[in-house]
Design a protein around this motif. Structure first.
Motif, PDB file in Angstrom:
ATOM      1  N   THR A 214      -5.591   3.327  -5.184  1.00  0.00           N
ATOM      2  CA  THR A 214      -4.827   2.559  -4.205  1.00  0.00           C
ATOM      3  C   THR A 214      -5.141   1.066  -4.353  1.00  0.00           C
ATOM      4  O   THR A 214      -6.025   0.675  -5.120  1.00  0.00           O
ATOM      5  CB  THR A 214      -5.167   3.015  -2.782  1.00  0.00           C
ATOM      6  N   ASN A 215      -4.428   0.238  -3.599  1.00  0.00           N
ATOM      7  CA  ASN A 215      -4.673  -1.205  -3.654  1.00  0.00           C
ATOM      8  C   ASN A 215      -5.662  -1.674  -2.595  1.00  0.00           C
ATOM      9  O   ASN A 215      -6.155  -2.800  -2.659  1.00  0.00           O
ATOM     10  CB  ASN A 215      -3.355  -1.960  -3.486  1.00  0.00           C
TER      11      ASN A 215
ATOM     12  N   ASP B 136       0.821  -1.215   0.000  1.00  0.00           N
ATOM     13  CA  ASP B 136       0.000   0.000   0.000  1.00  0.00           C
ATOM     14  C   ASP B 136       0.856   1.267   0.000  1.00  0.00           C
ATOM     15  O   ASP B 136       0.347   2.359   0.244  1.00  0.00           O
ATOM     16  CB  ASP B 136      -0.929   0.002   1.220  1.00  0.00           C
TER      17      ASP B 136
ATOM     18  N   PRO C 212     -10.349   2.309  -3.256  1.00  0.00           N
ATOM     19  CA  PRO C 212      -9.345   1.883  -4.241  1.00  0.00           C
ATOM     20  C   PRO C 212      -9.729   2.195  -5.690  1.00  0.00           C
ATOM     21  O   PRO C 212      -8.879   2.643  -6.464  1.00  0.00           O
ATOM     22  CB  PRO C 212      -9.233   0.375  -4.002  1.00  0.00           C
TER      23      PRO C 212
END
Length: 527
Positions: free
Chosen positions: A170-171, A61, A165
């Motif tokens: 983002t993951n 992350d 996400p």
């Protein structure tokens, strides 16, 4: 606000908040944390907190903003990128979120004990205990320094804000994003305080080499004669334990720079692992856990408030954060001369590396680039038992630049200052993980002491046929048979098989270093 503004504008935005507490004392921050129900006091007065879902770093992350000025400098093979647009949108969301809070906490301080190389920083926190963590781990301003403090990097930590996400790039809901151009670190979705510390270390790993200073993931101490020792190794290999030596003064626990002047600590505190901590084995760490110390994810008895360091129900990555002056024999300020000895620490889960071996310069470069150890349970999400891993320069997750930049600088300094280098295995002996046992700390201490005091300089060595390492045949305070790993195994053939397996892993990993000399490539295991 557009993130094209500098860190001073970030502070102006935050100051629009109803209450921003600036550089509160440890006592005031403990009071705030207790009144906010963020933690409880232990029997020694330490503040005990839990971090929920995330009890370790979340490397998947972590991102760097793909900015034009740095895009061609960073090593994108081991670092993730996020667009400037995604970062700015997420930044604005976090700022809007923080401005809904009635109270925020601001720490102003420094990274780097050498005043000629230090970085003025500020840390903005949603939690009082996170600000206490920053207060204890970074370098606190001396009297009069706060007035003229102008932060050159800002960490913004909003653990209760979660990313989307799909929308934010983002993951997961968690993010640690570094903008080297805007000089901002944005953290959200995780309560694990280690992200705050490691994000600044990552920043220093970019900025220091740009100024011809080697940044290092290591601990350091100095002897009575002024001899300096560095201890490299990943989390759990013993850096903190072995550098906290009652017979030597501590320079720093985890992160250092090496300039033309010598070694200096990047931090102002220690972030020690406490799993299985005991007063007998690690008295300095034990005694440092008192009022003002932050205890992360340590199990505490509800009635007696006594910490149970053997209980790992929450995680094996239990931690104590305390100021460096909680250790009695420290160097103030945290600067010293050039190193005489370097120790590479590894926790070998295969149980085949010798407990100590002396390295040639080429072997030192090989093992520094390899950075072999076993990733220990709890230091990262999803790791529940030791795994063999290779972490370049013993700190790959924190290295923005290509590995050879750090390796070349270290190699030059080893030659320039005629440094002795040792590889020390604090891992398993007599068998691999699950069959053998962890190397006794008393033996490791004796071997390290002998290395630092020059007692191994004239001792006859035996060359390991597989790893090529030069193993001392004798070491004060250690049985001779312990020094030869094969002799500790009941089955010699099983040892050879396991040693060959690990040697092949070394060779496979080293294939990625195509730009190093043949002398360094040939300094590794020979299968």
């Amino acid at each position: 606000m557009s993130t094209t503004s500098h860190t001073s504008t970030v502070l102006e935005e935050i100051l629009n908040n109803k209450a921003v507490h600036v550089n509160l004392s440890a006592s005031r921050l403990v009071e705030k944390a207790l009144s906010n129900n963020e933690g409880t006091l232990t029997s020694t007065g330490a503040l005990r907190v839990t971090t929920g879902k995330y009890t370790g770093r979340s490397p998947k992350d972590k991102f760097f903003v793909a900015e034009k000025s740095i895009k061609d400098k960073l090593n994108w093979e081991s670092n993730q990128s996020i667009s400037e647009e995604k970062f700015e949108n997420l930044y604005n969301k976090v700022m809007d979120y923080l401005n809904t809070k009635e109270e925020l906490y601001l720490f102003k301080g420094f990274a780097g004990a050498d005043k000629s190389a230090r970085l003025p920083i500020q840390v903005i926190n949603e939690y009082a205990w996170h600000n206490l963590f920053a207060h204890q781990l970074f370098i606190r301003p001396a009297e009069g320094e706060l007035k003229d403090h102008n932060a050159e990097f800002t960490v913004i930590s909003a653990p209760d804000f979660q990313a989307n996400p799909e929308e934010d790039g983002t993951n997961s809901e968690t993010f640690i994003i570094i903008s080297l151009e805007k000089r901002i670190v944005l953290i959200g979705g995780t309560q694990y305080a280690g992200e705050i510390k490691k994000s600044i270390f990552t920043v220093m790993n970019y900025m220091l080499p740009e100024n011809n200073i080697l940044s290092m993931h290591c601990s350091a101490n100095v002897g009575k004669e002024g001899d300096v020792a560095l201890f490299f190794g990943l989390s759990g290999t013993g850096k903190t334990t072995l550098s906290a030596d009652p017979n030597r003064r501590l320079i720093g626990d985890d992160e250092h720079g090496w300039s033309v002047n010598g070694v200096f600590n990047i931090e102002g505190g220690c972030y020690a692992k406490t799993v299985n901590l005991s007063k007998e084995k690690e008295p300095q760490i034990w005694d440092a856990i008192r009022f003002g110390t932050v205890l992360e994810n340590v199990t505490v008895d509800e009635d007696s408030r006594q910490a149970d360091y053997d209980n790992t129900v929450l995680t094996e990555n239990t931690r104590a954060a305390y100021p460096i002056d909680a250790i009695p024999n420290v160097v103030v300020p945290s600067v010293a001369g050039h190193p005489n000895t370097i120790v590479f620490l590894t926790a070998d889960a295969f149980g085949v590396l010798p407990p100590i071996s002396k390295l040639t310069k080429e072997q030192a470069m090989y093992h520094f680039l390899s950075g072999y150890t076993s990733k220990l349970a709890g230091t990262e999400r999803g790791v529940t038992s030791p795994e063999a891993t290779f972490s370049t320069c013993f700190g790959a997750p924190f290295l923005p630049l290509p590995a050879y930049r750090y390796a070349e600088m270290l190699g030059e300094k080893i030659v320039e200052h005629d440094v002795n280098v040792f590889l020390v295995n604090t891992g398993w002996s007599g068998g691999s993980y699950g069959e053998g046992s962890r190397m006794k700390l008393a033996y490791t201490r004796a071997m390290v002491q002998a290395a630092l005091e020059g007692e191994l300089d004239s001792v006859e060595t035996v060359k390991d046929p597989i790893f090529g390492l030069h193993i001392p045949s004798h070491c004060p305070g250690v049985p001779d048979e312990v020094l030869q790993p094969k002799q500790t195994w009941s089955d010699g053939e099983a040892y050879d098989e396991k040693a060959t397996e690990l040697a092949k892993k070394f060779q496979q990993n080293f294939k990625k270093f195509s730009n190093v000399s043949d002398s360094i490539k040939n300094a590794g295991p020979n299968v």
